[in-house]
Write a protein that holds these residues in place. Structure first.
Motif, PDB file in Angstrom:
ATOM      1  N   GLU A 295       0.809  -1.223   0.000  1.00 15.39           N
ATOM      2  CA  GLU A 295       0.000   0.000   0.000  1.00 15.39           C
ATOM      3  C   GLU A 295       0.839   1.267   0.000  1.00 15.39           C
ATOM      4  O   GLU A 295       0.363   2.315  -0.434  1.00 15.39           O
ATOM      5  N   ILE A 296       2.087   1.206   0.475  1.00 13.97           N
ATOM      6  CA  ILE A 296       2.906   2.418   0.510  1.00 13.97           C
ATOM      7  C   ILE A 296       3.850   2.528  -0.678  1.00 13.97           C
ATOM      8  O   ILE A 296       4.604   3.507  -0.778  1.00 13.97           O
ATOM      9  N   ILE A 297       3.836   1.557  -1.585  1.00 10.48           N
ATOM     10  CA  ILE A 297       4.704   1.620  -2.766  1.00 10.48           C
ATOM     11  C   ILE A 297       4.209   2.720  -3.695  1.00 10.48           C
ATOM     12  O   ILE A 297       3.026   2.776  -4.039  1.00 10.48           O
ATOM     13  N   THR A 298       5.113   3.584  -4.135  1.00 13.84           N
ATOM     14  CA  THR A 298       4.718   4.793  -4.858  1.00 13.84           C
ATOM     15  C   THR A 298       5.078   4.792  -6.339  1.00 13.84           C
ATOM     16  O   THR A 298       4.863   5.796  -7.013  1.00 13.84           O
ATOM     17  N   THR A 299       5.623   3.675  -6.860  1.00 14.23           N
ATOM     18  CA  THR A 299       5.858   3.585  -8.298  1.00 14.23           C
ATOM     19  C   THR A 299       5.424   2.205  -8.790  1.00 14.23           C
ATOM     20  O   THR A 299       5.647   1.199  -8.108  1.00 14.23           O
ATOM     21  N   PRO A 300       4.817   2.141  -9.981  1.00 12.55           N
ATOM     22  CA  PRO A 300       4.412   0.839 -10.504  1.00 12.55           C
ATOM     23  C   PRO A 300       5.606  -0.061 -10.787  1.00 12.55           C
ATOM     24  O   PRO A 300       5.507  -1.287 -10.659  1.00 12.55           O
ATOM     25  N   GLY A 301       6.745   0.534 -11.166  1.00 15.48           N
ATOM     26  CA  GLY A 301       7.928  -0.272 -11.449  1.00 15.48           C
ATOM     27  C   GLY A 301       8.370  -1.090 -10.257  1.00 15.48           C
ATOM     28  O   GLY A 301       8.675  -2.286 -10.380  1.00 15.48           O
TER      29      GLY A 301
ATOM     30  N   ARG B 108       8.270  -5.181 -10.009  1.00 18.15           N
ATOM     31  CA  ARG B 108       9.489  -5.943  -9.723  1.00 18.15           C
ATOM     32  C   ARG B 108       9.271  -6.901  -8.554  1.00 18.15           C
ATOM     33  O   ARG B 108       9.770  -8.032  -8.557  1.00 18.15           O
ATOM     34  N   ARG B 109       8.527  -6.458  -7.544  1.00 18.05           N
ATOM     35  CA  ARG B 109       8.224  -7.348  -6.416  1.00 18.05           C
ATOM     36  C   ARG B 109       7.318  -8.496  -6.857  1.00 18.05           C
ATOM     37  O   ARG B 109       7.461  -9.629  -6.391  1.00 18.05           O
ATOM     38  N   MET B 110       6.393  -8.214  -7.743  1.00 20.36           N
ATOM     39  CA  MET B 110       5.548  -9.279  -8.283  1.00 20.36           C
ATOM     40  C   MET B 110       6.394 -10.302  -9.043  1.00 20.36           C
ATOM     41  O   MET B 110       6.227 -11.517  -8.891  1.00 20.36           O
ATOM     42  N   GLN B 111       7.322  -9.818  -9.844  1.00 16.55           N
ATOM     43  CA  GLN B 111       8.203 -10.716 -10.600  1.00 16.55           C
ATOM     44  C   GLN B 111       9.045 -11.582  -9.670  1.00 16.55           C
ATOM     45  O   GLN B 111       9.361 -12.730  -9.995  1.00 16.55           O
TER      46      GLN B 111
ATOM     47  N   GLN C 133      -1.263  -4.656  -3.206  1.00 13.96           N
ATOM     48  CA  GLN C 133      -2.326  -3.730  -2.814  1.00 13.96           C
ATOM     49  C   GLN C 133      -2.013  -2.298  -3.253  1.00 13.96           C
ATOM     50  O   GLN C 133      -1.751  -1.412  -2.434  1.00 13.96           O
ATOM     51  N   PRO C 134      -2.047  -2.040  -4.557  1.00 15.51           N
ATOM     52  CA  PRO C 134      -1.803  -0.674  -5.008  1.00 15.51           C
ATOM     53  C   PRO C 134      -2.944   0.248  -4.605  1.00 15.51           C
ATOM     54  O   PRO C 134      -4.102  -0.155  -4.558  1.00 15.51           O
ATOM     55  N   ASP C 135      -2.595   1.486  -4.319  1.00  8.98           N
ATOM     56  CA  ASP C 135      -3.575   2.509  -3.946  1.00  8.98           C
ATOM     57  C   ASP C 135      -3.459   3.639  -4.954  1.00  8.98           C
ATOM     58  O   ASP C 135      -2.387   4.231  -5.103  1.00  8.98           O
ATOM     59  N   ALA C 136      -4.548   3.945  -5.647  1.00 10.78           N
ATOM     60  CA  ALA C 136      -4.508   4.976  -6.685  1.00 10.78           C
ATOM     61  C   ALA C 136      -4.119   6.342  -6.142  1.00 10.78           C
ATOM     62  O   ALA C 136      -3.584   7.176  -6.882  1.00 10.78           O
ATOM     63  N   SER C 137      -4.357   6.599  -4.867  1.00 11.21           N
ATOM     64  CA  SER C 137      -4.023   7.903  -4.281  1.00 11.21           C
ATOM     65  C   SER C 137      -2.582   7.976  -3.786  1.00 11.21           C
ATOM     66  O   SER C 137      -2.158   9.000  -3.253  1.00 11.21           O
ATOM     67  N   VAL C 138      -1.820   6.896  -3.978  1.00 13.25           N
ATOM     68  CA  VAL C 138      -0.435   6.815  -3.495  1.00 13.25           C
ATOM     69  C   VAL C 138       0.544   6.522  -4.627  1.00 13.25           C
ATOM     70  O   VAL C 138       1.616   7.136  -4.730  1.00 13.25           O
ATOM     71  N   ILE C 139       0.210   5.593  -5.497  1.00 14.39           N
ATOM     72  CA  ILE C 139       1.150   5.041  -6.469  1.00 14.39           C
ATOM     73  C   ILE C 139       1.299   5.896  -7.725  1.00 14.39           C
ATOM     74  O   ILE C 139       2.098   5.600  -8.600  1.00 14.39           O
ATOM     75  N   GLY C 140       0.537   6.977  -7.830  1.00 11.09           N
ATOM     76  CA  GLY C 140       0.639   7.854  -8.985  1.00 11.09           C
ATOM     77  C   GLY C 140      -0.641   7.993  -9.773  1.00 11.09           C
ATOM     78  O   GLY C 140      -0.657   8.626 -10.827  1.00 11.09           O
ATOM     79  N   GLY C 141      -1.739   7.405  -9.274  1.00 13.95           N
ATOM     80  CA  GLY C 141      -3.025   7.601  -9.920  1.00 13.95           C
ATOM     81  C   GLY C 141      -3.581   6.365 -10.596  1.00 13.95           C
ATOM     82  O   GLY C 141      -3.183   5.234 -10.324  1.00 13.95           O
TER      83      GLY C 141
END
Length: 398
Positions: free
Chosen positions: A256-262, A266-269, A277-285
């Motif tokens: 939830e605190i990760i702020t870049t999709p990259g 990479r963690r998924m890979q 758990q990406p958050d649109a208000s944190v990761i860049g939209g």
């Protein structure tokens, strides 16, 4: 060409939860009130878009300052070329905030541009993103900041009223009896339990052995099993999450605190999580969350959006989940009147499933009357310097 005519930062504060709630006692030094930070973008066609950045919950004046810094880069530019507009903001901010506060402001701007673009086409955002809305998405109740049986029982009542059968509670490694009690009570009602171990704020965070020991002791006192563990080790220790996955049956999640999709991809890979758990208000939209969903189709990691902000943050993440084929979303259970009013009935949960939003854009409402009812209170902030408070002892739960 439809251009950006105006950019406005909106800070509003609302009552939140109640004074005796454990999260309020620990994290809100000035009482049960929370601030949300939004960006309102007005286009030359008269359409407005609303976006939100989670930063304002913690540092609202920082949020406002970064919005003001970014505004000149947006004015007069093509509003529908969202990729170019967000690239301009990254050029302005990434050198000094690639993984920090500016990403939350970028989130708000990206969400607002998507909201306005979908409204311009008179489409709900999920449809604008290419989603059909044919998938059925389960909702899990997100609460469990409870320090009494009565509070837990009240939240069970909320879950049952909505037909929700998956419940996330908060617990630290010492909360053996409390967690076992909650898992047993939930199980009697046909409700499964996941645990957020809150290690985003822990310094130093707990070790993998601590988590395994916690799980073993809870399960020894319960006929039911914890189904997922969120943020169970330190956010900067991806190898710890991977190790934990190999040692427990519960699903392991975080991000939830990760702020870049990259970074998330990479963690998924690397097989760090069972689900991210990406958050649109944190990761860049919107755009980065959709990148993560696209990557999940190639990788062995599910996506379950984080949704703990205000109305614009929640609905942005929900629309991404609908468009991306998500199977599970978070429903924050703590009372937040500002958020409820802004949602204007667009968050519909029935039989534990998320109904499709119908309004154009992300489906939130912001009016002068609403702004007047919830003026910004600079003391309404979440503090990451946790306060001590008198908790019920572990033997209370026996």
């Amino acid at each position: 060409m439809v251009t950006i005519d105006a950019v406005r930062c909106v800070l509003l504060s609302s009552p939140y939860s109640f004074a005796e709630d454990a999260e309020i006692l620990e994290c809100f030094p000035n009482g049960p009130k929370r601030t949300v930070g939004m960006v309102e973008i007005t286009l030359s066609n008269g359409v407005t878009g609303i976006g939100e950045g989670y930063l304002a919950v913690f540092a609202p004046l920082v949020f406002r300052a970064i919005v003001e810094l970014c505004t000149p880069v947006l004015l007069g530019k093509d509003a529908l070329d969202i990729a170019r507009r967000t690239a301009d903001i990254r050029s302005l901010c990434d050198y000094w905030s690639l993984q920090g506060a500016a990403r939350h402001v970028l989130s708000a701007i990206d969400i607002a541009l998507h909201d306005a673009a979908a409204k311009s086409r008179e489409q709900p955002l999920f449809a604008y993103l290419g989603g059909t809305g044919e998938c059925e998405i389960e909702v899990y109740g997100s609460g469990g900041c409870c320090d009494s049986r009565e509070h837990f029982l009240a939240e069970f009542g909320q879950l049952e009223a909505l037909g929700i059968t998956l419940y996330k509670i908060r617990a630290v490694k010492e909360d053996i009896n409390r967690t076992a009690w909650a898992v047993n009570e939930a199980g009697r009602r046909g409700i499964r339990v996941g645990v957020d171990m809150c290690q985003n704020l822990a310094d130093p965070p707990q070790e993998v052995d601590d988590v395994v020991h916690f799980l073993e002791r809870v399960h020894a006192s319960s006929d039911h099993r914890i189904v997922f563990l969120e943020e169970a080790v330190g956010p900067d220790c991806p190898e710890g999450f991977r190790d934990l996955r190999n040692r427990v049956e519960a699903k392991v999640c975080g991000g939830e605190i990760i702020t870049t999709p990259g970074e998330m991809i990479r963690r998924m890979q690397a097989g760090v999580y069972d689900f991210v758990q990406p958050d649109a208000s944190v990761i860049g939209g919107i755009s980065p969350v959709m990148e993560v969903f696209e990557a999940s189709g190639r990788l062995d990691t599910d996506v379950v959006v984080h949704a703990w902000g205000g109305a614009a943050a929640i609905m942005a993440s929900y629309h991404c989940a609908i468009a991306g084929g998500g199977r599970l979303v978070e429903h924050p259970m703590l009372d937040f009147p500002l958020g409820n009013e802004m949602l204007a009935g667009q968050r519909r949960i029935r039989d534990g499933r998320l109904g499709l939003p119908e309004a154009p854009g992300i489906g939130v409402t912001l009016t002068p009357e609403l702004e007047a009812r919830y003026p910004f209170d600079p003391t309404a902030v979440y503090s990451c310097i946790l306060q001590d408070y008198a908790r019920n002892p572990e033997d209370y739960w026996l």
